[in-house]
Design a protein around this motif. Structure first.
Motif, PDB file in Angstrom:
ATOM      1  N   GLY A  16     -46.691  20.023  -3.681  1.00 15.08           N
ATOM      2  CA  GLY A  16     -47.016  18.603  -3.789  1.00 15.08           C
ATOM      3  C   GLY A  16     -46.053  17.734  -3.023  1.00 15.08           C
ATOM      4  N   GLY A  17     -44.809  18.156  -2.974  1.00 15.46           N
ATOM      5  CA  GLY A  17     -43.820  17.409  -2.223  1.00 15.46           C
ATOM      6  C   GLY A  17     -43.693  17.953  -0.812  1.00 15.46           C
ATOM      7  N   GLY A  18     -43.384  17.104   0.127  1.00 16.98           N
ATOM      8  CA  GLY A  18     -43.186  17.545   1.509  1.00 16.98           C
ATOM      9  C   GLY A  18     -41.794  18.080   1.723  1.00 16.98           C
ATOM     10  N   ASP A  19     -41.538  18.555   2.918  1.00 17.72           N
ATOM     11  CA  ASP A  19     -40.215  19.056   3.255  1.00 17.72           C
ATOM     12  C   ASP A  19     -39.239  17.892   3.449  1.00 17.72           C
ATOM     13  N   PRO A  20     -37.970  18.099   3.077  1.00 15.37           N
ATOM     14  CA  PRO A  20     -36.956  17.074   3.337  1.00 15.37           C
ATOM     15  C   PRO A  20     -36.706  16.932   4.832  1.00 15.37           C
ATOM     16  N   GLN A  21     -36.161  15.803   5.235  1.00 21.00           N
ATOM     17  CA  GLN A  21     -35.866  15.587   6.647  1.00 21.00           C
ATOM     18  C   GLN A  21     -34.828  16.565   7.169  1.00 21.00           C
ATOM     19  N   ASP A  22     -33.871  16.916   6.329  1.00 17.28           N
ATOM     20  CA  ASP A  22     -32.833  17.868   6.715  1.00 17.28           C
ATOM     21  C   ASP A  22     -33.370  19.284   6.511  1.00 17.28           C
ATOM     22  N   PRO A  23     -33.567  20.068   7.576  1.00 15.61           N
ATOM     23  CA  PRO A  23     -34.111  21.424   7.436  1.00 15.61           C
ATOM     24  C   PRO A  23     -33.273  22.306   6.519  1.00 15.61           C
ATOM     25  N   ALA A  24     -31.996  22.027   6.414  1.00 17.95           N
ATOM     26  CA  ALA A  24     -31.130  22.851   5.579  1.00 17.95           C
ATOM     27  C   ALA A  24     -31.444  22.692   4.095  1.00 17.95           C
ATOM     28  N   LEU A  25     -32.164  21.624   3.749  1.00 20.38           N
ATOM     29  CA  LEU A  25     -32.489  21.364   2.346  1.00 20.38           C
ATOM     30  C   LEU A  25     -33.869  21.876   1.947  1.00 20.38           C
ATOM     31  N   VAL A  26     -34.581  22.504   2.886  1.00 20.44           N
ATOM     32  CA  VAL A  26     -35.874  23.113   2.556  1.00 20.44           C
ATOM     33  C   VAL A  26     -35.655  24.152   1.458  1.00 20.44           C
ATOM     34  N   GLN A  27     -36.517  24.138   0.439  1.00 23.85           N
ATOM     35  CA  GLN A  27     -36.354  25.005  -0.713  1.00 23.85           C
ATOM     36  C   GLN A  27     -37.074  26.339  -0.519  1.00 23.85           C
ATOM     37  N   ALA A  28     -36.437  27.423  -0.956  1.00 23.47           N
ATOM     38  CA  ALA A  28     -37.064  28.738  -0.858  1.00 23.47           C
ATOM     39  C   ALA A  28     -36.542  29.650  -1.964  1.00 23.47           C
ATOM     40  N   MET A  29     -37.426  30.510  -2.425  1.00 20.13           N
ATOM     41  CA  MET A  29     -37.031  31.583  -3.333  1.00 20.13           C
ATOM     42  C   MET A  29     -36.785  32.833  -2.491  1.00 20.13           C
ATOM     43  N   GLN A  30     -35.581  33.361  -2.559  1.00 19.74           N
ATOM     44  CA  GLN A  30     -35.272  34.609  -1.883  1.00 19.74           C
ATOM     45  C   GLN A  30     -35.695  35.770  -2.780  1.00 19.74           C
TER      46      GLN A  30
ATOM     47  N   LYS B 243     -41.263  31.426  -0.181  1.00 17.30           N
ATOM     48  CA  LYS B 243     -40.597  32.644  -0.621  1.00 17.30           C
ATOM     49  C   LYS B 243     -40.222  33.443   0.623  1.00 17.30           C
ATOM     50  N   VAL B 244     -39.045  34.034   0.606  1.00 15.89           N
ATOM     51  CA  VAL B 244     -38.561  34.830   1.728  1.00 15.89           C
ATOM     52  C   VAL B 244     -38.152  36.188   1.190  1.00 15.89           C
ATOM     53  N   ALA B 245     -38.809  37.248   1.659  1.00 19.46           N
ATOM     54  CA  ALA B 245     -38.498  38.599   1.192  1.00 19.46           C
ATOM     55  C   ALA B 245     -37.526  39.281   2.151  1.00 19.46           C
ATOM     56  N   ARG B 246     -36.503  39.881   1.587  1.00 18.55           N
ATOM     57  CA  ARG B 246     -35.498  40.608   2.349  1.00 18.55           C
ATOM     58  C   ARG B 246     -35.380  42.016   1.785  1.00 18.55           C
ATOM     59  N   ARG B 247     -34.890  42.942   2.597  1.00 20.05           N
ATOM     60  CA  ARG B 247     -34.768  44.317   2.123  1.00 20.05           C
ATOM     61  C   ARG B 247     -33.304  44.695   1.954  1.00 20.05           C
ATOM     62  N   ALA B 248     -33.075  45.589   1.002  1.00 12.73           N
ATOM     63  CA  ALA B 248     -31.700  46.004   0.718  1.00 12.73           C
ATOM     64  C   ALA B 248     -31.691  47.459   0.268  1.00 12.73           C
TER      65      ALA B 248
ATOM     66  N   VAL C  19     -44.800  44.136   4.716  1.00 13.24           N
ATOM     67  CA  VAL C  19     -44.381  44.279   3.327  1.00 13.24           C
ATOM     68  C   VAL C  19     -43.774  42.978   2.812  1.00 13.24           C
ATOM     69  N   GLY C  20     -42.910  42.363   3.613  1.00 12.23           N
ATOM     70  CA  GLY C  20     -42.262  41.128   3.179  1.00 12.23           C
ATOM     71  C   GLY C  20     -43.245  39.997   2.970  1.00 12.23           C
ATOM     72  N   LYS C  21     -44.176  39.833   3.900  1.00  9.82           N
ATOM     73  CA  LYS C  21     -45.186  38.787   3.765  1.00  9.82           C
ATOM     74  C   LYS C  21     -46.055  39.032   2.541  1.00  9.82           C
ATOM     75  N   ALA C  22     -46.479  40.273   2.349  1.00  6.46           N
ATOM     76  CA  ALA C  22     -47.320  40.596   1.200  1.00  6.46           C
ATOM     77  C   ALA C  22     -46.565  40.376  -0.110  1.00  6.46           C
ATOM     78  N   ALA C  23     -45.255  40.665  -0.121  1.00  9.24           N
ATOM     79  CA  ALA C  23     -44.461  40.450  -1.327  1.00  9.24           C
ATOM     80  C   ALA C  23     -44.452  38.973  -1.708  1.00  9.24           C
ATOM     81  N   ALA C  24     -44.290  38.107  -0.723  1.00  8.78           N
ATOM     82  CA  ALA C  24     -44.320  36.675  -0.997  1.00  8.78           C
ATOM     83  C   ALA C  24     -45.687  36.249  -1.523  1.00  8.78           C
ATOM     84  N   GLN C  25     -46.750  36.814  -0.959  1.00 10.66           N
ATOM     85  CA  GLN C  25     -48.099  36.422  -1.350  1.00 10.66           C
ATOM     86  C   GLN C  25     -48.445  36.884  -2.764  1.00 10.66           C
ATOM     87  N   VAL C  26     -48.059  38.109  -3.137  1.00  8.23           N
ATOM     88  CA  VAL C  26     -48.343  38.536  -4.508  1.00  8.23           C
ATOM     89  C   VAL C  26     -47.474  37.771  -5.499  1.00  8.23           C
TER      90      VAL C  26
END
Length: 252
Positions: free
Chosen positions: A27-41, A94-99, A172-179
């Motif tokens: 519902g809310g747009g992105d902030p002007q500062d790209p560093a403040l964009v919200q994401a779930m890792q 959401k951003v999926a990373r592997r470890a 895999v990463g994209k699908a993880a974010a989508q599910v």
């Protein structure tokens, strides 16, 4: 038992967290500062020697996301409340990373929730601005590993099923974010009693690829209101508006 009597037995905190989830997200747009964009890792445990089966890993990822969204720490007065709500009410990502190995162990020290299904493990981390990611997470690679789908049939009728459109060829990463999106949508769409029952199961769910015939049937269920669909914003990999995952409640 009357619905009112059943609902009265549900913990008020859980009911409030479910109500917040049911309001939807974004519902809310992105902030002007790209560093403040919200994401779930999201951190996917992919050992080198014995990698997990793809759909089991996706099921663990989906469960970890919804478990975090209904965790008491994101509720009123909880340690994670402000970070969670800031993300949920913005244009979420959401951003999926592997470890593996020590990387995976280090990820457990960062605020979040880990789920294991069928030998596969995934951790959803408390969201925050992309310009302030914990160094232990920032160094983890995004993408770059594909996994075999394994045998079909991970959908158990008693539990929610998340059906992926294989025609999109998502990583895999994209699908993880989508599910993960799908599990949030489904939990919010369920009556609070059913959501609580799902929570009691550890948010067990199944993930599978839908063949074209099944995908058409699932789309009809979305139109009828008995399933929910994720439509991607198109930031990566797929075209904007693509229907990526359809989630159906368990026992139906």
């Amino acid at each position: 038992m009357p619905v009112s009597s059943v609902e009265s037995t549900i913990d008020a905190g859980f009911a409030a967290r479910h109500a917040e989830l049911a309001r939807g997200y974004g519902g809310g747009g992105d902030p002007q500062d790209p560093a403040l964009v919200q994401a779930m890792q999201m951190v996917l445990h992919i050992p080198k020697d014995v990698p997990p089966e793809r759909n089991a890993l996706l099921a663990a990822a989906a469960a970890a996301v919804v478990a975090l969204c209904l965790d008491e720490r994101v509720g009123a007065g909880g340690d994670w409340e402000d970070r969670y709500l800031t993300w949920k009410r913005s244009r979420i990502r959401k951003v999926a990373r592997r470890a593996r190995g020590a990387q995976w162990l280090a990820a457990q020290e960062v605020d979040g929730v880990t789920v294991e299904f069928g030998g596969a493990q995934a951790r959803a981390l408390v969201p925050g601005p992309v310009g302030n990611i914990d160094p232990r997470i920032r160094r983890l690679q995004i993408g770059g590993t594909e996994l075999p789908s394994g045998e079909p049939g991970l959908i158990v009728p008693e539990y929610p099923g998340l059906w992926v459109d294989p025609e999109l060829g998502m990583s895999v990463g994209k699908a993880a974010a989508q599910v993960g999106h799908a599990s949030m949508l489904l939990a919010g769409a369920l009556p609070v009693r059913e959501a609580r029952d799902w929570a009691a199961s550890g948010f067990r769910c199944g993930v599978a690829e839908a063949d074209p015939e099944r995908w058409v049937r699932l789309q009809r269920r979305v139109s009828a209101g008995s399933a929910v669909a994720v439509r991607d914003a198109g930031f990566t990999e797929v075209a904007p508006g693509s229907m990526t995952v359809i989630a159906v409640p368990g026992g139906r």
